[in-house]
Design a protein around this motif. Structure first.
Motif, PDB file in Angstrom:
ATOM      1  N   VAL A  24     -13.710 -14.322  22.305  1.00  0.00           N
ATOM      2  CA  VAL A  24     -13.136 -13.279  21.804  1.00  0.00           C
ATOM      3  C   VAL A  24     -13.334 -13.243  20.235  1.00  0.00           C
ATOM      4  N   ARG A  25     -12.712 -14.680  19.771  1.00  0.00           N
ATOM      5  CA  ARG A  25     -12.855 -14.714  18.226  1.00  0.00           C
ATOM      6  C   ARG A  25     -14.306 -14.517  17.925  1.00  0.00           C
ATOM      7  N   HIS A  26     -15.340 -14.677  18.647  1.00  0.00           N
ATOM      8  CA  HIS A  26     -16.683 -14.366  18.109  1.00  0.00           C
ATOM      9  C   HIS A  26     -17.101 -12.898  18.271  1.00  0.00           C
ATOM     10  N   GLY A  27     -16.174 -11.960  18.884  1.00  0.00           N
ATOM     11  CA  GLY A  27     -16.347 -10.566  19.160  1.00  0.00           C
ATOM     12  C   GLY A  27     -16.914 -10.103  20.250  1.00  0.00           C
ATOM     13  N   ILE A  28     -16.958 -10.924  21.245  1.00  0.00           N
ATOM     14  CA  ILE A  28     -17.078 -10.454  22.646  1.00  0.00           C
ATOM     15  C   ILE A  28     -15.939  -9.404  23.059  1.00  0.00           C
ATOM     16  N   LYS A  29     -16.377  -8.368  23.649  1.00  0.00           N
ATOM     17  CA  LYS A  29     -15.285  -7.250  24.158  1.00  0.00           C
ATOM     18  C   LYS A  29     -15.094  -6.914  25.485  1.00  0.00           C
ATOM     19  N   GLY A  30     -16.097  -7.752  26.128  1.00  0.00           N
ATOM     20  CA  GLY A  30     -15.773  -7.556  28.022  1.00  0.00           C
ATOM     21  C   GLY A  30     -16.405  -8.665  28.353  1.00  0.00           C
ATOM     22  N   ILE A  31     -15.627  -9.276  29.510  1.00  0.00           N
ATOM     23  CA  ILE A  31     -15.746 -10.516  30.325  1.00  0.00           C
ATOM     24  C   ILE A  31     -15.722 -10.438  31.640  1.00  0.00           C
ATOM     25  N   VAL A  32     -16.652 -10.764  32.457  1.00  0.00           N
ATOM     26  CA  VAL A  32     -16.740 -10.805  33.919  1.00  0.00           C
ATOM     27  C   VAL A  32     -15.952 -12.247  34.259  1.00  0.00           C
ATOM     28  N   ASN A  33     -15.054 -12.375  34.635  1.00  0.00           N
ATOM     29  CA  ASN A  33     -14.499 -13.674  34.664  1.00  0.00           C
ATOM     30  C   ASN A  33     -14.255 -14.149  36.198  1.00  0.00           C
ATOM     31  N   PHE A  34     -15.245 -15.265  36.395  1.00  0.00           N
ATOM     32  CA  PHE A  34     -15.248 -15.920  37.832  1.00  0.00           C
ATOM     33  C   PHE A  34     -14.030 -17.127  38.082  1.00  0.00           C
ATOM     34  N   ALA A  35     -13.375 -17.256  37.062  1.00  0.00           N
ATOM     35  CA  ALA A  35     -12.446 -18.316  36.966  1.00  0.00           C
ATOM     36  C   ALA A  35     -11.294 -17.794  37.577  1.00  0.00           C
ATOM     37  N   PRO A  36     -10.534 -18.477  38.632  1.00  0.00           N
ATOM     38  CA  PRO A  36      -9.165 -18.059  39.185  1.00  0.00           C
ATOM     39  C   PRO A  36      -8.034 -18.046  38.128  1.00  0.00           C
ATOM     40  N   VAL A  37      -8.157 -17.639  37.212  1.00  0.00           N
ATOM     41  CA  VAL A  37      -7.054 -17.354  36.204  1.00  0.00           C
ATOM     42  C   VAL A  37      -6.834 -16.280  35.496  1.00  0.00           C
ATOM     43  N   LEU A  38      -5.586 -15.669  35.125  1.00  0.00           N
ATOM     44  CA  LEU A  38      -5.518 -14.422  34.489  1.00  0.00           C
ATOM     45  C   LEU A  38      -5.769 -14.775  33.041  1.00  0.00           C
ATOM     46  N   LEU A  39      -6.666 -14.268  32.370  1.00  0.00           N
ATOM     47  CA  LEU A  39      -6.962 -14.525  30.816  1.00  0.00           C
ATOM     48  C   LEU A  39      -5.960 -13.823  29.999  1.00  0.00           C
ATOM     49  N   LYS A  40      -5.650 -14.521  28.913  1.00  0.00           N
ATOM     50  CA  LYS A  40      -4.821 -13.630  28.027  1.00  0.00           C
ATOM     51  C   LYS A  40      -5.858 -13.358  26.686  1.00  0.00           C
ATOM     52  N   VAL A  41      -5.961 -12.054  26.367  1.00  0.00           N
ATOM     53  CA  VAL A  41      -6.844 -11.485  25.271  1.00  0.00           C
ATOM     54  C   VAL A  41      -6.257 -10.329  24.815  1.00  0.00           C
ATOM     55  N   PRO A  42      -6.768 -10.101  23.664  1.00  0.00           N
ATOM     56  CA  PRO A  42      -6.182  -8.855  22.764  1.00  0.00           C
ATOM     57  C   PRO A  42      -6.303  -7.724  23.754  1.00  0.00           C
ATOM     58  N   PRO A  43      -5.643  -6.473  23.623  1.00  0.00           N
ATOM     59  CA  PRO A  43      -5.764  -5.430  24.551  1.00  0.00           C
ATOM     60  C   PRO A  43      -7.207  -4.616  24.365  1.00  0.00           C
ATOM     61  N   ASP A  44      -7.919  -5.011  23.355  1.00  0.00           N
ATOM     62  CA  ASP A  44      -9.109  -4.054  23.378  1.00  0.00           C
ATOM     63  C   ASP A  44     -10.088  -4.984  24.030  1.00  0.00           C
ATOM     64  N   VAL A  45      -9.742  -5.902  24.763  1.00  0.00           N
ATOM     65  CA  VAL A  45     -11.045  -6.697  25.341  1.00  0.00           C
ATOM     66  C   VAL A  45     -10.972  -6.511  26.878  1.00  0.00           C
ATOM     67  N   ILE A  46     -11.748  -6.177  27.397  1.00  0.00           N
ATOM     68  CA  ILE A  46     -11.907  -5.782  29.009  1.00  0.00           C
ATOM     69  C   ILE A  46     -12.276  -6.898  29.799  1.00  0.00           C
ATOM     70  N   ILE A  47     -11.364  -7.267  30.645  1.00  0.00           N
ATOM     71  CA  ILE A  47     -11.817  -8.414  31.736  1.00  0.00           C
ATOM     72  C   ILE A  47     -11.684  -7.819  33.138  1.00  0.00           C
ATOM     73  N   ASN A  48     -12.860  -8.372  33.707  1.00  0.00           N
ATOM     74  CA  ASN A  48     -13.054  -7.927  35.119  1.00  0.00           C
ATOM     75  C   ASN A  48     -12.992  -9.266  35.980  1.00  0.00           C
ATOM     76  N   ASN A  49     -11.922  -9.394  36.417  1.00  0.00           N
ATOM     77  CA  ASN A  49     -11.741 -10.712  37.474  1.00  0.00           C
ATOM     78  C   ASN A  49     -12.520 -10.436  38.738  1.00  0.00           C
ATOM     79  N   VAL A  50     -13.310 -11.455  38.984  1.00  0.00           N
ATOM     80  CA  VAL A  50     -14.009 -11.524  40.255  1.00  0.00           C
ATOM     81  C   VAL A  50     -13.645 -12.927  41.003  1.00  0.00           C
ATOM     82  N   ASN A  51     -12.746 -12.754  41.918  1.00  0.00           N
ATOM     83  CA  ASN A  51     -12.048 -13.961  42.699  1.00  0.00           C
ATOM     84  C   ASN A  51     -12.734 -14.235  44.112  1.00  0.00           C
ATOM     85  N   LEU A  52     -13.763 -15.229  44.026  1.00  0.00           N
ATOM     86  CA  LEU A  52     -14.357 -15.400  45.292  1.00  0.00           C
ATOM     87  C   LEU A  52     -13.557 -15.778  46.538  1.00  0.00           C
TER      88      LEU A  52
END
Lengths: 227, 227
Positions: B167-195
């Motif tokens: 996020v600090r380096h400017g990423i605005k969207g993350i597909v997250n495979f780690a089974p944790v809820l990430l805390k990010v600023p509201p303008d960052v899109i998180i899509n959690n994929v929990n296998l």
DNA sequence: GAATTGATGTGAAACAAATCACAAAATATG
DNA sequence: CATATTTTGTGATTTGTTTCACATCAATTC
């Protein structure tokens, strides 16, 4: 009768999973009791939602006393049959299949991949620690381990064919990583995981967000996004 | 302000992806025109739903004439910015990360993993065909390739930390495979994929289904007995 | 070229999910 | 022991999504 089962996991069930992982974490930290608003805070939902979800799954707490974490986890273990072991087969030992076969989290949750299969078991055996069977032994293994659920990680071209085999041999649920809609009898559960779509939808929303930010109009976006 | 973004992909968007993959297939088979009921049949939804979805995304057809596949695909390409290339970074080259880095479907859809990262790039380089950078070069690469979207496949213990970096380096969207809820600023899109959740929910529904079928059999039995 | 047919597109209706609001219960307080 | 406080549990309300129904338009037929 084969058909496309348009099967979508209920959001409430997804949230229950969320609550559980949160409860496990809290328990490890030594916490013994939670309130609906604790869980809500930790998972980004509203306290009402937590209670409604619990009510849907028949989970009861203590008025004013909140919920005892141990009790909650017990109920959830039962709900998800986590006391028993679950035998899974994995079909397709390409890159993704290989990674899934090594995914340690499944085992931690009592979901054991008892066997993996590939059309070319010898080629794949080199890379894998666990046994890779040839497709001809599918029925034998499914029967022996009483397997009901399969992970499908084969190329899309052969996905339907393999799915047919699985169903014929008694599989009742499939997590399908191939980007095709499988046609199966209505009593078979299909859960499609489409990695491209997951990535692409993030790209879609990021673009939309950037556009909206340009317009300084966040309202539209928030409506679309369901926080 | 960091927060948990409980981000859920709209079902209508998921269906649009479905329609598209179906359209691509039909096009390859030489089909040029579809009707809402064609798409409905192929994707297991109702024709009304297809038309409503199209209407939501501003897609228009021809009264009585149905939809020209080429036009539909053009509109969708635009909608999903598929005419442009999308540069992605992938963090975490464990088993899953490695498989994702080799996943050819991303490239087919103009989503290019331009670089992969790991805390131990040397260990992972052996297994990977493409370059694995050390985490220290994250900013440099993100800037150079104007990356906006990342795939996160790191262990859950380091997921939040890495997400913060991204996020600090400017990423605005993350597909997250780690089974944790990430805390990010509201303008960052998180899509959690929990296998695990994907697999577990199938197990849940299969058990439920088997129980219901047991009950059904009971009912039939009682009916047959005619009191 | 009028009548018929077959598809879209969209308000209206029905259904489902989430939020609100408050009674009920358990605990704490004075 | 009565009162205040806190949190659950759930009807009522709102909001969102899907299905229905039909007006509308374009092509086809007679």
């Amino acid at each position: 009768m084969k058909q496309i089962t348009k099967y979508v996991i209920k959001n409430s069930l997804k949230r229950i999973f969320l609550y559980r992982s949160c409860l496990v974490r809290l328990k490890m930290m030594g916490v013994e009791k939670v309130f609906s608003y604790t869980l809500a805070n930790e998972t980004g939902v509203t306290p009402d939602q937590v209670r409604k979800d619990f009510s849907e799954f028949g989970i009861k707490g203590n008025k004013r006393g909140g919920y005892k974490i141990n009790e909650l986890l017990d109920i959830m273990e039962n709900l998800f049959h986590r006391n028993k072991d679950h035998n899974i087969v994995l079909i397709g030992m390409g890159n993704l299949g290989l990674a899934l076969s090594k995914y340690s989290k499944f085992v931690q949750r009592n979901m054991n991949i008892v066997a993996t299969f590939d059309i070319d078991p010898f080629k794949q055996k080199i890379r894998s620690d666990i046994t890779v069977y040839s497709m001809s032994r599918l029925k034998e293994i499914i029967d022996r381990f009483r397997v009901k659920v399969a992970i499908l990680a084969v190329p899309e071209i052969s996905a339907q064919e393999v799915a047919d085999d699985l169903v014929r041999h008694g599989i009742k649920g499939i997590v399908n990583f191939a980007p095709v809609l499988l046609k199966v009898p209505p009593d078979v559960i299909i859960n499609n995981v489409n990695l491209c779509d997951e990535l692409e939808s993030v790209i879609y929303y990021v673009h939309k967000q950037l556009k909206v930010e340009g317009l300084k109009n966040l309202e539209i976006l928030y409506k679309d996004m369901k926080y």
